[in-house]
Write an enzyme that holds these catalytic residues in place. Sequence first.
Site, PDB file in Angstrom:
ATOM      1  CB  CYS A   1     -15.507   6.659  -1.480  1.00 56.26           C
ATOM      2  SG  CYS A   1     -14.793   5.542  -0.665  1.00 56.26           S
TER       3      CYS A   1
ATOM      4  CB  CYS B   1     -23.994  -9.362  -9.340  1.00 61.42           C
ATOM      5  SG  CYS B   1     -23.847  -8.072  -6.893  1.00 61.42           S
TER       6      CYS B   1
ATOM      7  CB  CYS C   1     -21.044  -3.409  -4.825  1.00 62.30           C
ATOM      8  SG  CYS C   1     -20.621  -2.814  -6.208  1.00 62.30           S
TER       9      CYS C   1
ATOM     10  CG  ASP D   1      -2.159   1.173   1.045  1.00 57.61           C
ATOM     11  OD1 ASP D   1      -2.638   1.376  -0.261  1.00 57.61           O
ATOM     12  OD2 ASP D   1      -2.715   0.898   2.474  1.00 57.61           O
TER      13      ASP D   1
ATOM     14  CB  CYS E   1     -18.729  -1.250  -1.964  1.00 58.40           C
ATOM     15  SG  CYS E   1     -17.639  -0.187  -1.480  1.00 58.40           S
TER      16      CYS E   1
HETATM   17  C1  B12 Z   1      -6.724   5.237  -3.531  1.00 58.01           C
HETATM   18  C2  B12 Z   1      -6.470   4.159  -3.310  1.00 58.01           C
HETATM   19  C3  B12 Z   1      -7.576   4.581  -1.926  1.00 58.01           C
HETATM   20  C4  B12 Z   1      -8.186   5.671  -2.571  1.00 58.01           C
HETATM   21  C5  B12 Z   1      -9.895   5.329  -3.996  1.00 58.01           C
HETATM   22  C6  B12 Z   1     -10.152   4.274  -4.450  1.00 58.01           C
HETATM   23  C7  B12 Z   1     -10.203   3.118  -5.711  1.00 58.01           C
HETATM   24  N1  B12 Z   1     -11.479   2.751  -6.464  1.00 58.01           N
HETATM   25  O1  B12 Z   1      -8.848   3.651  -6.509  1.00 58.01           O
HETATM   26  C8  B12 Z   1      -9.646   5.361  -1.774  1.00 58.01           C
HETATM   27  C9  B12 Z   1      -9.137   5.920  -0.242  1.00 58.01           C
HETATM   28  C10 B12 Z   1     -11.678   5.482  -1.741  1.00 58.01           C
HETATM   29  C11 B12 Z   1      -9.780   3.653  -1.218  1.00 58.01           C
HETATM   30  C12 B12 Z   1     -10.089   3.093   0.052  1.00 58.01           C
HETATM   31  C13 B12 Z   1     -10.558   2.147  -0.085  1.00 58.01           C
HETATM   32  N2  B12 Z   1      -9.628   1.835  -0.785  1.00 58.01           N
HETATM   33 CO1  B12 Z   1      -8.017   1.759  -0.790  1.00 58.01          CO
HETATM   34  N3  B12 Z   1      -6.381   1.873  -2.234  1.00 58.01           N
HETATM   35  C14 B12 Z   1      -6.306   3.063  -2.303  1.00 58.01           C
HETATM   36  C15 B12 Z   1      -4.353   2.400  -3.134  1.00 58.01           C
HETATM   37  C16 B12 Z   1      -3.369   3.325  -2.928  1.00 58.01           C
HETATM   38  C17 B12 Z   1      -4.871   3.244  -4.686  1.00 58.01           C
HETATM   39  C18 B12 Z   1      -5.593   2.560  -5.781  1.00 58.01           C
HETATM   40  C19 B12 Z   1      -5.504   3.026  -7.575  1.00 58.01           C
HETATM   41  O2  B12 Z   1      -4.158   3.172  -8.390  1.00 58.01           O
HETATM   42  N4  B12 Z   1      -6.620   3.294  -7.560  1.00 58.01           N
HETATM   43  C20 B12 Z   1      -6.964   4.076  -8.708  1.00 58.01           C
HETATM   44  C21 B12 Z   1      -7.984   3.480  -9.635  1.00 58.01           C
HETATM   45  C22 B12 Z   1      -7.730   4.390 -11.100  1.00 58.01           C
HETATM   46  O3  B12 Z   1      -7.787   2.761 -10.053  1.00 58.01           O
HETATM   47  P1  B12 Z   1      -9.308   1.702  -9.663  1.00 58.01           P
HETATM   48  O4  B12 Z   1     -10.281   2.151  -8.958  1.00 58.01           O
HETATM   49  O5  B12 Z   1      -8.341   0.036  -9.401  1.00 58.01           O
HETATM   50  O6  B12 Z   1      -9.347   1.680 -11.179  1.00 58.01           O
HETATM   51  C23 B12 Z   1      -9.429   1.013 -12.029  1.00 58.01           C
HETATM   52  C24 B12 Z   1     -11.735   0.425 -12.465  1.00 58.01           C
HETATM   53  O7  B12 Z   1     -12.064   1.448 -12.447  1.00 58.01           O
HETATM   54  C25 B12 Z   1     -10.381  -0.432 -13.784  1.00 58.01           C
HETATM   55  N5  B12 Z   1     -11.678   0.222 -15.224  1.00 58.01           N
HETATM   56  C26 B12 Z   1     -12.719   1.124 -15.615  1.00 58.01           C
HETATM   57  N6  B12 Z   1     -13.190   0.778 -15.844  1.00 58.01           N
HETATM   58  C27 B12 Z   1     -13.173  -0.338 -15.885  1.00 58.01           C
HETATM   59  C28 B12 Z   1     -14.493  -1.500 -16.822  1.00 58.01           C
HETATM   60  C29 B12 Z   1     -14.093  -3.213 -16.941  1.00 58.01           C
HETATM   61  C30 B12 Z   1     -15.105  -3.732 -17.282  1.00 58.01           C
HETATM   62  C31 B12 Z   1     -12.930  -3.422 -15.633  1.00 58.01           C
HETATM   63  C32 B12 Z   1     -12.936  -4.361 -15.117  1.00 58.01           C
HETATM   64  C33 B12 Z   1     -12.086  -2.248 -14.867  1.00 58.01           C
HETATM   65  C34 B12 Z   1     -12.054  -1.250 -15.291  1.00 58.01           C
HETATM   66  O8  B12 Z   1      -9.636   0.705 -14.739  1.00 58.01           O
HETATM   67  C35 B12 Z   1      -9.308   1.573 -13.218  1.00 58.01           C
HETATM   68  C36 B12 Z   1      -7.989   0.646 -13.480  1.00 58.01           C
HETATM   69  O9  B12 Z   1      -7.178  -0.443 -13.602  1.00 58.01           O
HETATM   70  C37 B12 Z   1      -4.078   1.733  -3.465  1.00 58.01           C
HETATM   71  C38 B12 Z   1      -2.807   0.792  -3.376  1.00 58.01           C
HETATM   72  C39 B12 Z   1      -1.655   1.387  -4.072  1.00 58.01           C
HETATM   73  N7  B12 Z   1      -1.177   1.614  -3.620  1.00 58.01           N
HETATM   74  O10 B12 Z   1      -2.771   0.557  -4.577  1.00 58.01           O
HETATM   75  C40 B12 Z   1      -5.415   1.073  -1.617  1.00 58.01           C
HETATM   76  C41 B12 Z   1      -6.465  -0.449  -1.747  1.00 58.01           C
HETATM   77  C42 B12 Z   1      -7.127  -0.707  -3.643  1.00 58.01           C
HETATM   78  N8  B12 Z   1      -7.141  -0.124  -1.228  1.00 58.01           N
HETATM   79  C43 B12 Z   1      -7.744  -1.358  -0.144  1.00 58.01           C
HETATM   80  C44 B12 Z   1      -8.833  -1.256   0.616  1.00 58.01           C
HETATM   81  C45 B12 Z   1      -8.323  -2.474   1.770  1.00 58.01           C
HETATM   82  C46 B12 Z   1      -9.344   0.017   0.886  1.00 58.01           C
HETATM   83  C47 B12 Z   1     -10.866   0.068   1.879  1.00 58.01           C
HETATM   84  C48 B12 Z   1     -11.455  -1.442   1.933  1.00 58.01           C
HETATM   85  C49 B12 Z   1     -10.845   0.448   2.726  1.00 58.01           C
HETATM   86  C50 B12 Z   1     -11.950   1.023   3.907  1.00 58.01           C
HETATM   87  N9  B12 Z   1     -12.841  -0.443   4.250  1.00 58.01           N
HETATM   88  O11 B12 Z   1     -12.458   1.636   4.182  1.00 58.01           O
HETATM   89  C51 B12 Z   1     -11.363   1.216   0.651  1.00 58.01           C
HETATM   90  C52 B12 Z   1     -12.509   0.640  -0.235  1.00 58.01           C
HETATM   91  C53 B12 Z   1     -13.105   1.222  -1.047  1.00 58.01           C
HETATM   92  C54 B12 Z   1     -13.502   0.883  -2.986  1.00 58.01           C
HETATM   93  N10 B12 Z   1     -14.537   0.495  -2.884  1.00 58.01           N
HETATM   94  O12 B12 Z   1     -12.354   1.046  -3.755  1.00 58.01           O
HETATM   95  C55 B12 Z   1      -6.697  -2.231  -0.878  1.00 58.01           C
HETATM   96  C56 B12 Z   1      -8.094  -3.803  -1.833  1.00 58.01           C
HETATM   97  C57 B12 Z   1      -7.530  -4.854  -1.634  1.00 58.01           C
HETATM   98  C58 B12 Z   1      -8.149  -5.825  -2.446  1.00 58.01           C
HETATM   99  N11 B12 Z   1      -9.140  -6.919  -2.128  1.00 58.01           N
HETATM  100  O13 B12 Z   1      -8.781  -5.249  -3.348  1.00 58.01           O
HETATM  101  C59 B12 Z   1      -5.689  -1.739  -1.707  1.00 58.01           C
HETATM  102  C60 B12 Z   1      -4.977  -2.332  -2.622  1.00 58.01           C
HETATM  103  C61 B12 Z   1      -4.942  -1.478  -0.493  1.00 58.01           C
HETATM  104  C62 B12 Z   1      -4.087  -2.732   0.340  1.00 58.01           C
HETATM  105  N12 B12 Z   1      -2.537  -2.833  -0.065  1.00 58.01           N
HETATM  106  O14 B12 Z   1      -4.304  -3.897  -0.034  1.00 58.01           O
HETATM  107  N13 B12 Z   1      -8.512   3.134  -1.675  1.00 58.01           N
HETATM  108  S1  SF4 Z   2     -18.306  -6.324  -6.417  1.00 51.13           S
HETATM  109 FE1  SF4 Z   2     -20.459  -5.688  -6.634  1.00 51.13          FE
HETATM  110  S2  SF4 Z   2     -21.077  -6.097  -8.400  1.00 51.13           S
HETATM  111 FE2  SF4 Z   2     -19.475  -7.330  -8.471  1.00 51.13          FE
HETATM  112  S3  SF4 Z   2     -20.344  -9.546  -7.064  1.00 51.13           S
HETATM  113 FE3  SF4 Z   2     -20.128  -7.663  -5.638  1.00 51.13          FE
HETATM  114  S4  SF4 Z   2     -21.186  -6.941  -5.029  1.00 51.13           S
HETATM  115 FE4  SF4 Z   2     -22.146  -8.240  -6.784  1.00 51.13          FE
HETATM  116  S1  SF4 Z   3     -20.380   1.642  -0.419  1.00 50.75           S
HETATM  117 FE1  SF4 Z   3     -17.527   1.602  -1.097  1.00 50.75          FE
HETATM  118  S2  SF4 Z   3     -17.882   3.058  -2.251  1.00 50.75           S
HETATM  119 FE2  SF4 Z   3     -19.391   3.061  -1.130  1.00 50.75          FE
HETATM  120  S3  SF4 Z   3     -18.607   5.160  -0.525  1.00 50.75           S
HETATM  121 FE3  SF4 Z   3     -18.660   2.898   1.006  1.00 50.75          FE
HETATM  122  S4  SF4 Z   3     -16.221   2.623   0.351  1.00 50.75           S
HETATM  123 FE4  SF4 Z   3     -17.311   4.072  -1.092  1.00 50.75          FE
END
Ligand code: B12
Ligand code: SF4
Ligand code: SF4
Length: 307
Positions: A215, A192, A195, A135, A243
């Site tokens: 968020c 599904c 989320c 992370d 979620c």
């Molecule tokens: C910035 C960050 C956050 C930010 C932004 C979250 C996000 N989704 O990006 C905030 C602060 C909101 C956050 C929250 C959380 N985080 Co965080 N976060 C990070 C961090 C540092 C970078 C993530 C990143 O690169 N984001 C940038 C965006 C562009 O990435 P993305 O959402 O994955 O985007 C992809 C998709 O949108 C995809 N996409 C776009 N269009 C389409 C279409 C299709 C069909 C598909 C398949 C994909 C796709 O393309 C993008 C690039 O691949 C990582 C650690 C790391 N160094 O990677 C941890 C990390 C992702 N976080 C983690 C965790 C645990 C959380 C939380 C659960 C914590 C909590 N309980 O509050 C929440 C979850 C919220 C959520 N629903 O994501 C874990 C996830 C573990 C896992 N099992 O995946 C990580 C990996 C940290 C770790 N080392 O464990 N986080």
């Molecule tokens: S990530 Fe969201 S859409 Fe995918 S199985 Fe879980 S709840 Fe359903």
């Molecule tokens: S449900 Fe997931 S995406 Fe929505 S506010 Fe909570 S962590 Fe963020």
Amino acid sequence: MDKNLITHRIKDICKSFGFFKIGISKAEPLEKESAQLKTWLDENRHADMDWMLQSYEKRIDPVSVFPEAKSVISLALLYDTPYTHSDSPDIPKISRYAWGEKDYHKVIKKKLKEICKSIELFLAGTEIETKYYVDDGPVMEKSFAVKSGIGWQGKNTIVIDPEYGSFFFLSEILIDVELEYDKPIEDLCSTCSLCIQSCPTGALYDEYRLDANLCISYHTIENKKEIPDYIDLNNWIFGCDICQDVCPYNKKKFFTVDSSFFPKKSIFGKTREELLQMTEEEFNNEFNGTPVKRAKYERWKRNLKKK
Ligand code: B12
Ligand code: SF4
Ligand code: SF4
């Protein structure tokens, strides 16, 4: 030594440190994901996390931070426990990854350091170099985890394993040794969208897309300013698990045995009023060495007062 044998031995070493899944991919630039990350940043979906913007070039290519890197070993460590959050509106919620006694960065870094030592020992005679992150590095951890078959990236944007669910941490070891690479697995979200329907603030504005500006996790942990009026924290004071809690793949089956991730007894079940009474000194003592300390006292109070 045979590449297949080295790969298997490395995976066995990682498993012996408690990681339930290990996937290996080639250390190379991420093409599709780089474009998606760029769009995300251009659209300001990262809110005030400027460090995401500043590290863009490094994030899209592990070789830019470690030119000799050949392989990325992605590791998954479960943090789920049999405990659940209280439904009482008087008892605020801390997300599962942060409610324990210890900070996962420390717990996992220690393991990664030991793993690298064991790999060096196993490959004695060959000079190897490693770099490891949890992370805390400019690595797109989810993208590499997906590439190496750890799981698929769900519509909530989190990596999910079909059996273990998504309550696990990701980390990775970059190594200058060519290994056997794993293949991605199928996306099982299908029709599904629980989320997306359950996110109370609309942060999951489209399938697989999250806007940090909306968020709860972002606002309670990363946002250093005021939380906007239109954000209802829904009783979360550090992170948010909604979620993931609703995801059918997180039906409780497997739990961590590491007590570091079990909810802190002295805090679990405390009411908002009780938590608000903590002084700065009490807060520092209580949360020292845990992820919650990251919020600092001022933000902890801000989150508690916001509701
Ligand atoms: C910035 C960050 C956050 C930010 C932004 C979250 C996000 N989704 O990006 C905030 C602060 C909101 C956050 C929250 C959380 N985080 Co965080 N976060 C990070 C961090 C540092 C970078 C993530 C990143 O690169 N984001 C940038 C965006 C562009 O990435 P993305 O959402 O994955 O985007 C992809 C998709 O949108 C995809 N996409 C776009 N269009 C389409 C279409 C299709 C069909 C598909 C398949 C994909 C796709 O393309 C993008 C690039 O691949 C990582 C650690 C790391 N160094 O990677 C941890 C990390 C992702 N976080 C983690 C965790 C645990 C959380 C939380 C659960 C914590 C909590 N309980 O509050 C929440 C979850 C919220 C959520 N629903 O994501 C874990 C996830 C573990 C896992 N099992 O995946 C990580 C990996 C940290 C770790 N080392 O464990 N986080
Ligand atoms: S990530 Fe969201 S859409 Fe995918 S199985 Fe879980 S709840 Fe359903
Ligand atoms: S449900 Fe997931 S995406 Fe929505 S506010 Fe909570 S962590 Fe963020």
